[in-house]
Scaffold this motif. Structure first.
Motif, mmCIF file in Angstrom:
data_model
loop_
_atom_site.group_PDB
_atom_site.id
_atom_site.type_symbol
_atom_site.label_atom_id
_atom_site.label_comp_id
_atom_site.label_asym_id
_atom_site.label_seq_id
_atom_site.Cartn_x
_atom_site.Cartn_y
_atom_site.Cartn_z
ATOM 1 N N ALA A 18 0.841 -1.205 0.000
ATOM 2 C CA ALA A 18 0.000 0.000 0.000
ATOM 3 C C ALA A 18 0.872 1.249 0.000
ATOM 4 N N GLY A 20 1.765 5.230 0.221
ATOM 5 C CA GLY A 20 1.203 6.360 0.941
ATOM 6 C C GLY A 20 0.693 7.424 -0.009
ATOM 7 N N CYS A 37 -4.553 -1.619 -2.218
ATOM 8 C CA CYS A 37 -4.915 -0.723 -1.118
ATOM 9 C C CYS A 37 -4.067 0.536 -1.220
ATOM 10 N N TYR A 39 -2.876 3.960 1.251
ATOM 11 C CA TYR A 39 -2.759 4.309 2.666
ATOM 12 C C TYR A 39 -2.652 5.821 2.811
ATOM 13 N N THR A 41 -1.525 8.745 4.668
ATOM 14 C CA THR A 41 -0.547 9.023 5.707
ATOM 15 C C THR A 41 -0.838 10.348 6.399
ATOM 16 N N LEU A 203 1.046 -5.735 9.921
ATOM 17 C CA LEU A 203 1.378 -4.643 9.023
ATOM 18 C C LEU A 203 2.807 -4.188 9.305
ATOM 19 N N ASN A 205 5.666 -1.203 8.506
ATOM 20 C CA ASN A 205 5.765 0.193 8.100
ATOM 21 C C ASN A 205 7.145 0.442 7.497
ATOM 22 N N ILE A 229 2.987 -0.907 4.360
ATOM 23 C CA ILE A 229 2.655 0.445 3.926
ATOM 24 C C ILE A 229 3.953 1.201 3.664
ATOM 25 N N TYR A 230 3.889 2.116 2.717
ATOM 26 C CA TYR A 230 5.038 2.936 2.340
ATOM 27 C C TYR A 230 4.589 4.399 2.426
ATOM 28 N N PRO A 231 4.379 4.905 3.641
ATOM 29 C CA PRO A 231 3.718 6.201 3.799
ATOM 30 C C PRO A 231 4.495 7.379 3.231
#
Length: 293
Positions: A18, A20, A37, A39, A41, A203, A205, A229-231
């Motif tokens: 996902a 960011g 998905c 995300y 951030t 999850l 991060n 996730i890769y915000p």
């Protein structure tokens, strides 16, 4: 309503990557890439909207409108960061209801004291685990859609150690969280320990320059994670590109030689201008081109 595809992806044990998103340009770009998905951030959204640190300054009101715009403007399921739920138990219920009405498919809640801080910066303190478990139970009761997912994050690792972070992850899973997010483990060995200890979707991060090692998606899946996730990837790339373009303009006074860009034509398409032009052309002719009147 929450998008059922996200819950189905977890059930099918497909690893979810996902990116960011932090504004509508990043949201629309990511939406066309085929991710399962997106995300939202808080760091990036707060930075782009208010230009301040992700340190508990932004309110529910600041965030819910922007979260809703990103969810409505995309077709991909969205998980949105909601910090601590912006207060106590009543605030958590209000936040869950508001984020669900905004159109997201999942909400992330964390166990920091207020005001919260970005998870890869120093000085974070957490509330008692039992207090956070109540927040999770309230969030689970508040959702009206079984496809709406609750991501429970603990920031205990940095100040209280890995063992306490894992203990909290288990407590939050029992309280009703669908996904467990243990923030900022500091080695691959710690991440492996988390994967062995918690029997719930996990999850990871992946923050460039953060406290946690960046591992490939295949490796994360291998050690027990369900999602990454890769915000920061979007706003860091955008900041680098803007810095380069603005510096060139200042040095040369010439925008034509900056080099490769996204292209104005592509941007107009991304933002929906062709539909606007078609609409204007049709109604300039009295709306008769399609036989409507």
């Amino acid at each position: 309503m929450a998008d059922p595809r996200l819950k189905a992806a977890f059930a099918a044990r497909r690893f979810i990557v996902a990116p960011g998103i932090f504004d509508m340009i990043s949201a629309k770009l990511a939406d066309g890439m085929g991710f399962e998905c997106l995300y939202v951030t808080c760091f990036g959204t707060v930075a782009s909207h208010l230009g301040v640190a992700d340190a508990g300054i932004a309110t529910y009101t600041d965030m819910v409108g922007r979260v809703g715009a990103m969810a409505r403007g995309t077709r991909t399921p969205v998980i949105a960061d909601a910090d601590t739920g912006y207060g106590g138990l009543l605030n958590v219920r209000h936040t869950v209801l508001g984020y669900a009405a905004a159109g997201v498919s999942g909400i992330q809640l964390e166990d920091q004291e207020m005001p919260k801080k970005c998870g890869h910066t120093p000085g974070r303190r957490v509330i008692p685990a039992e207090e956070m478990a109540l927040k999770i139970r309230v969030a689970a009761e508040a959702r009206h859609d079984p496809n709406f997912l609750i991501v429970a994050r603990t920031d205990a690792r940095t100040t209280l150690g890995l063992e306490e972070a894992i203990r909290r992850g288990r407590i939050y899973a029992e309280a009703g969280a669908d996904v467990i997010f243990i923030e900022s483990p500091e080695s691959e060995a710690e991440m492996q320990a988390i994967g062995r200890a918690i029997d719930k979707p996990l999850l990871a991060n992946m923050v460039e320059g953060g406290r946690t090692p960046i591992l490939p998606a295949a490796r994360l899946a291998e050690i027990g994670y369900a999602m990454a996730i890769y915000p920061a990837i979007g706003f860091l790339a955008a900041a680098a590109a803007l810095e380069k373009a603005y510096a060139h303009l200042k040095a040369t006074g010439d925008s034509a030689a900056i080099g490769e860009s996204y292209g104005f034509g592509r941007m107009t398409t991304l933002m929906g201008f062709p539909e606007v032009w078609e609409f204007e052309q049709r109604w300039a002719q009295g709306g008769t081109s399609d036989g409507a009147i």
